[in-house]
Scaffold this motif. Structure first.
Motif, PDB file in Angstrom:
ATOM      1  N   ALA A  57      -2.756  -1.406  -8.438  1.00 44.49           N
ATOM      2  CA  ALA A  57      -1.503  -1.587  -7.691  1.00 44.49           C
ATOM      3  C   ALA A  57      -0.615  -0.357  -7.794  1.00 44.49           C
ATOM      4  CB  ALA A  57      -0.765  -2.819  -8.221  1.00 44.49           C
ATOM      5  N   ILE A 105       2.714 -12.712 -13.795  1.00 49.07           N
ATOM      6  CA  ILE A 105       2.348 -13.815 -12.901  1.00 49.07           C
ATOM      7  C   ILE A 105       0.853 -14.124 -13.019  1.00 49.07           C
ATOM      8  CG2 ILE A 105       2.175 -14.487 -10.459  1.00 49.07           C
ATOM      9  CD1 ILE A 105       4.716 -12.777  -9.998  1.00 49.07           C
ATOM     10  N   TYR A 106       0.039 -13.093 -13.210  1.00 48.80           N
ATOM     11  CA  TYR A 106      -1.408 -13.257 -13.356  1.00 48.80           C
ATOM     12  C   TYR A 106      -1.758 -13.874 -14.714  1.00 48.80           C
ATOM     13  CZ  TYR A 106      -6.358 -11.830 -13.667  1.00 48.80           C
ATOM     14  OH  TYR A 106      -7.723 -11.816 -13.820  1.00 48.80           O
ATOM     15  N   GLU A 134       6.984  -3.340 -10.683  1.00 55.26           N
ATOM     16  CA  GLU A 134       6.425  -4.438  -9.893  1.00 55.26           C
ATOM     17  C   GLU A 134       5.035  -4.823 -10.384  1.00 55.26           C
ATOM     18  OE1 GLU A 134       8.764  -3.155  -5.771  1.00 55.26           O
ATOM     19  OE2 GLU A 134       6.752  -2.413  -6.216  1.00 55.26           O
ATOM     20  N   ALA A 135       4.238  -3.821 -10.807  1.00 57.69           N
ATOM     21  CA  ALA A 135       2.908  -4.104 -11.348  1.00 57.69           C
ATOM     22  C   ALA A 135       3.016  -4.913 -12.639  1.00 57.69           C
ATOM     23  CB  ALA A 135       2.156  -2.800 -11.602  1.00 57.69           C
ATOM     24  N   ALA A 146       2.463  -1.026  -5.475  1.00 62.86           N
ATOM     25  CA  ALA A 146       3.560  -1.473  -6.333  1.00 62.86           C
ATOM     26  C   ALA A 146       3.998  -0.349  -7.254  1.00 62.86           C
ATOM     27  CB  ALA A 146       3.120  -2.682  -7.167  1.00 62.86           C
ATOM     28  N   ILE A 151       3.584  -8.434 -11.653  1.00 64.84           N
ATOM     29  CA  ILE A 151       2.310  -9.011 -11.208  1.00 64.84           C
ATOM     30  C   ILE A 151       1.458  -9.411 -12.417  1.00 64.84           C
ATOM     31  CG2 ILE A 151       0.129  -8.487 -10.028  1.00 64.84           C
ATOM     32  CD1 ILE A 151       1.776  -6.616  -8.176  1.00 64.84           C
ATOM     33  N   ILE A 154      -6.138  -4.651 -11.797  1.00 61.19           N
ATOM     34  CA  ILE A 154      -5.067  -5.065 -10.890  1.00 61.19           C
ATOM     35  C   ILE A 154      -3.808  -4.238 -11.121  1.00 61.19           C
ATOM     36  CG2 ILE A 154      -3.489  -6.972 -10.343  1.00 61.19           C
ATOM     37  CD1 ILE A 154      -5.838  -8.879 -10.904  1.00 61.19           C
ATOM     38  N   ILE A 155      -3.443  -4.069 -12.396  1.00 62.26           N
ATOM     39  CA  ILE A 155      -2.223  -3.325 -12.733  1.00 62.26           C
ATOM     40  C   ILE A 155      -2.307  -1.879 -12.259  1.00 62.26           C
ATOM     41  CG2 ILE A 155      -0.803  -2.453 -14.628  1.00 62.26           C
ATOM     42  CD1 ILE A 155      -1.686  -4.943 -16.230  1.00 62.26           C
TER      43      ILE A 155
END
Length: 433
Positions: free
Chosen positions: A234, A251-252, A244-245, A240, A248, A230-231
């Motif tokens: 993005a 938050i994940y 921003e990554a 992102a 994220i 995901i990181i």
């Protein structure tokens, strides 16, 4: 130049007598500014401005995300998943350690987090299975620095921001060296233990049963393995920025640790938050003083003088790269990876630009050198941290550490230095660099 060297000597002496790194660099920065006639009140705003930049916000967020995942039970699941592949061969448990440190680096970006999360589990487990204590400790220490090479690497973020480079390109430059070093450490571990008859090895499983175990542990570790995807996805897809990554990732990580893996409670969440704030504060203090020193160095044209001095030694860029490697190794021996990445950017990046050396290639050179320095005495912060986990004296694990470094990490330093394509292939392929 002589005043800068004097200031750095003072910093080294202060660090060796165990003055906190931030204060040591603070004293060095003030000393250098005073002796060169620079007004410290002019330099301080520059330090604040640089340290408060939006891009640097990725640092505390990645630290927070790494601590959240370490506390949330991710390391145990990663270990079980990797163990399902290589755990049933002689020396396989050591390979599990190396691979898990690499995976944990792809989540936390921190060597110390890898030692804390993986070392505390794997060193006792390896010793129980017949591994020599010194070998187990050395393997964890050397493998921990893979976190500097497998993105998202916190030192690479700092180096890129300080040097004004693309964070994404710097991340990509160290992936191939990181993967090669991971495989090299796995191979060396198995080779060193080939004649050790004390190591216990479980009997191989039938194919169907082994596949079932891989699927089961993979399913359990799915949310952990998704995090680096995901990181990095993005960042490289353009969805992102690295900052921003990192947000994220936080938050994940919170719901995964609290509700899926259930390794973390609300009380743990508060404790982890305090640890992240404390760690970020100590790093930011170091960065603030380093940014002040870097501004004073630029005003006094220290990088230009250093470039001219090195060119007097030789005009061959490979000879100069070899000299810079030695200096980077010495920096890595004395200071932590964060401080070392800033020093490399402010001292050597202008030099390599002057010589026509690609700065993204140099980012990879910095990454492998600082990793080597962080496990090389006298200071060797990652080496002593691993020794603290195993509670062994240095003489018990220094010999296996040197074997891993001389046969594994040192050759990788030379490969990265003298084969630029090793670090530039992915940035060119994926980013059109």
């Amino acid at each position: 130049m002589s005043l800068f060297l004097l200031a750095m000597l003072v910093v080294v002496i202060l660090i060796l007598v165990e003055i906190p790194v931030a204060f040591a660099f603070g004293i060095g920065a003030v000393l250098f500014a005073y002796t060169t006639g620079n007004n410290i009140s002019f330099l301080v705003p520059h330090g604040f401005k640089t340290a408060s930049g939006f891009a640097l916000l990725a640092l505390p967020l990645f630290i927070f995300a790494g601590l959240l995942m370490a506390e949330g039970g991710i390391s145990e699941r990663l270990l079980n998943f990797v163990n399902s592949f290589v755990g049933r061969i002689k020396g396989g448990l050591g390979a599990v350690t190396v691979l898990t440190c690499a995976l944990f680096g792809a989540i936390s970006g921190s060597s110390s987090a890898a030692i804390a999360a993986v070392g505390q589990i794997m060193i006792p487990r390896m010793v129980k299975e017949g591994y020599p204590e010194g070998h187990a400790t050395a393997l964890v220490a050397c493998s921990s620095v893979l976190a500097l090479l497998i993105p998202p690497s916190i030192p690479m973020i700092i180096f890129s921001i300080t040097g004004g480079l693309s964070v994404g390109a710097a991340f990509l430059s160290t992936i191939i060296p990181g993967i090669l070093l991971t495989l090299l450490y796995c191979g060396l571990n198995i080779w060193f233990l080939r004649d050790n008859s004390n190591i216990k090895v479980d009997a191989p499983l039938p194919f169907k049963q082994a596949a079932k175990q891989v699927a089961s542990t993979g399913y359990s570790a799915a949310f952990a393995l998704l995090m680096p995807l995901i990181i990095l996805g993005a960042i490289y897809s353009g969805i992102a920025t690295p900052t921003e990554a990192a947000a994220i990732a936080v938050i994940y990580a919170i719901p995964v640790g609290l509700f899926i893996y259930k390794g973390m409670t609300l009380r743990n969440l508060g404790t982890v938050t305090v640890r992240a704030v404390t760690m970020t504060g100590s790093i930011m203090a170091v960065l603030f003083f380093l940014f002040i020193m870097s501004r004073a160095m630029i005003l006094e044209q220290v990088p230009k003088e250093l470039a001219e001095t090195l060119l007097q030694v030789s005009e061959n860029k490979y000879v100069i790269l070899l000299l810079i490697n030695i200096l980077l190794l010495l920096i890595g021996m004395i200071v932590d990876d964060i401080s070392g990445s800033v020093l490399a950017a402010i001292i050597f990046l202008p030099v390599v630009n002057e010589l026509g050396i690609d700065p993204i290639h140099f980012a990879a050179v910095v990454g492998v050198n600082l990793g080597l320095g962080n496990v090389s005495p006298p200071c060797a912060p990652m080496l002593y941290m691993a020794g603290g986990v195993s509670k062994l004296s240095l003489d018990r694990y220094i010999k296996p550490t040197l074997k891993f470094l001389c046969l594994g990490h040192l050759p990788m330093v030379f490969l990265v230095t003298f084969l630029p394509e090793l670090s530039l292939f992915l940035p060119r392929l994926l980013l059109g660099y």
